[in-house]
Design an enzyme around this catalytic site. Structure first.
Site, mmCIF file in Angstrom:
data_model
loop_
_atom_site.group_PDB
_atom_site.id
_atom_site.type_symbol
_atom_site.label_atom_id
_atom_site.label_comp_id
_atom_site.label_asym_id
_atom_site.label_seq_id
_atom_site.Cartn_x
_atom_site.Cartn_y
_atom_site.Cartn_z
ATOM 1 N N ASN A 78 91.193 27.840 -53.286
ATOM 2 C CA ASN A 78 90.299 28.993 -53.098
ATOM 3 C C ASN A 78 89.280 28.634 -52.018
ATOM 4 O O ASN A 78 88.364 27.859 -52.265
ATOM 5 C CB ASN A 78 89.601 29.298 -54.434
ATOM 6 N N LYS A 109 87.055 30.483 -50.725
ATOM 7 C CA LYS A 109 85.796 31.228 -50.875
ATOM 8 C C LYS A 109 85.359 31.782 -49.499
ATOM 9 O O LYS A 109 86.216 32.139 -48.694
ATOM 10 C CB LYS A 109 84.718 30.332 -51.502
ATOM 11 N N GLU A 152 88.150 27.799 -66.094
ATOM 12 C CA GLU A 152 87.147 27.229 -65.207
ATOM 13 C C GLU A 152 85.785 27.227 -65.911
ATOM 14 O O GLU A 152 85.075 28.242 -65.886
ATOM 15 C CB GLU A 152 87.041 28.073 -63.938
ATOM 16 N N HIS A 183 86.744 35.470 -61.091
ATOM 17 C CA HIS A 183 86.085 34.201 -60.746
ATOM 18 C C HIS A 183 84.618 34.262 -61.177
ATOM 19 O O HIS A 183 83.978 35.308 -61.061
ATOM 20 C CB HIS A 183 86.200 33.949 -59.241
ATOM 21 N N SER A 237 85.399 21.406 -60.027
ATOM 22 C CA SER A 237 85.207 20.078 -59.420
ATOM 23 C C SER A 237 86.432 19.180 -59.597
ATOM 24 O O SER A 237 86.304 17.977 -59.803
ATOM 25 C CB SER A 237 83.949 19.415 -59.985
ATOM 26 N N GLY A 264 81.893 23.735 -58.533
ATOM 27 C CA GLY A 264 81.066 23.370 -57.383
ATOM 28 C C GLY A 264 79.912 22.448 -57.715
ATOM 29 O O GLY A 264 79.003 22.266 -56.892
ATOM 30 N N GLU A 295 82.008 33.318 -59.826
ATOM 31 C CA GLU A 295 81.066 33.739 -58.776
ATOM 32 C C GLU A 295 81.046 35.265 -58.657
ATOM 33 O O GLU A 295 79.995 35.854 -58.357
ATOM 34 C CB GLU A 295 81.435 33.067 -57.442
HETATM 35 C C1 PEP Z 1 86.634 27.410 -57.812
HETATM 36 O O1 PEP Z 1 86.068 27.954 -56.887
HETATM 37 O O2 PEP Z 1 87.398 28.068 -58.521
HETATM 38 C C2 PEP Z 1 86.372 26.000 -58.074
HETATM 39 C C3 PEP Z 1 86.961 25.451 -59.099
HETATM 40 O O3 PEP Z 1 85.523 25.358 -57.207
HETATM 41 P P1 PEP Z 1 85.285 23.769 -57.126
HETATM 42 O O4 PEP Z 1 86.644 23.125 -57.130
HETATM 43 O O5 PEP Z 1 84.560 23.555 -55.856
HETATM 44 O O6 PEP Z 1 84.498 23.366 -58.324
#
Ligand code: PEP
Length: 255
Positions: A9, A11, A170, A98, A216, A176, A100
């Site tokens: 992803n 973003k 997630e 997601h 992460s 992040g 975000e």
């Molecule tokens: C994500 O954006 O779905 C995500 C898991 O980000 P990150 O790997 O940076 O934590």
């Protein structure tokens, strides 16, 4: 056998030329290793979708996802992108829910259920994100939080439609942040999600649906996370922007 999947992803990152270069670099990094057992999905920003779809889908084992879609089919919604438009670019997948989007754009389970419906109606596969926030985890309410998301956004689907989904667990506190769920936390939640799907849709659906871990996840921790019996790959943010890290994550998926 469940499908093993790694999704990158991007973003709101990557200009068009940077994106093209990243795809080339990922391909080069993967060239020396067989990753045929992993479906690799890249989710660039909308603006690059059509052009990068052609490039990415010409690579064996790669597919393309949008990062979001609107919940209605068309109309006067300036700046928005519909599921039909996404499908017309050649993308076959769309990330929905997601954290975000939930946090910064106020998307709730009711809206997300509509997005799932319109994505499926346009033959897109939703990669549906669920996960508890830190307050819920610390209050030991993470199971309830995730079950609520499943029930309100997805459990209206028929078994046939539900089995077309990819689920991504997630934990919001891991996205992040550099803090990853432990193997115990990840496996525990994936197993719980599968057991709730089993209760609602039965064994066939619950044992065949792919559930990805995101938060992460990187070249250093992917191997142990992907070794969990109920973890079928990952949804990767930060590490998907660096070719050799993303390739290492892909290569961490066991055959
Ligand atoms: C994500 O954006 O779905 C995500 C898991 O980000 P990150 O790997 O940076 O934590």
């Amino acid at each position: 056998m469940r499908k093993k999947i790694v999704v990158g992803n991007w973003k709101m990152n990557m200009t068009f030329n940077e994106g093209k270069q990243l795809v080339d670099d990922i391909t080069n990094e993967l060239a020396s290793h067989s990753s045929d057992h992993v479906l690799k999905i890249i989710a660039p920003p909308f603006i690059h979708l059509a052009a990068l779809s052609e490039k990415i889908k010409s690579l064996k084992g790669f597919e393309v996802a949008a990062q979001n879609c609107h919940h209605l089919s068309n109309g006067a919604y300036t700046g928005e992108v519909s599921a039909a438009m996404i499908a017309s670019t050649g993308a076959n997948y769309v990330i929905i829910g997601h954290s975000e989007r939930r946090l910064y754009f106020g998307e709730n389970n009711n809206l997300l259920a509509q997005k799932v419906n319109i994505a499926l109606a346009n033959k897109l596969t939703p990669i549906f994100c669920i996960g508890e926030n830190l307050v819920e985890r610390n209050a030991n309410q993470h199971l309830e939080a995730v079950l609520k998301q499943l029930k309100e956004a997805l459990f209206h689907l028929s078994p046939a439609d539900f089995s077309r989904l990819i689920i991504a667990y997630e934990p919001v506190w891991a996205i992040g942040t550099g803090v990853t769920a432990t193997v115990h936390q990840a496996q525990g939640m994936h197993n719980y999600i599968r057991s709730e799907i089993n209760k609602k849709y039965g064994k066939e659906v619950s044992t065949t649906i792919s559930i990805l871990y995101g938060g992460s996840c990187n070249a250093k921790n992917a191997k142990e996370l992907f070794a969990c019996i109920d973890v079928d790959g990952g949804l990767i943010g930060g590490a998907s922007l660096i070719a050799n890290d993303f390739a290492a994550v892909i290569n961490s998926v066991v055959k």
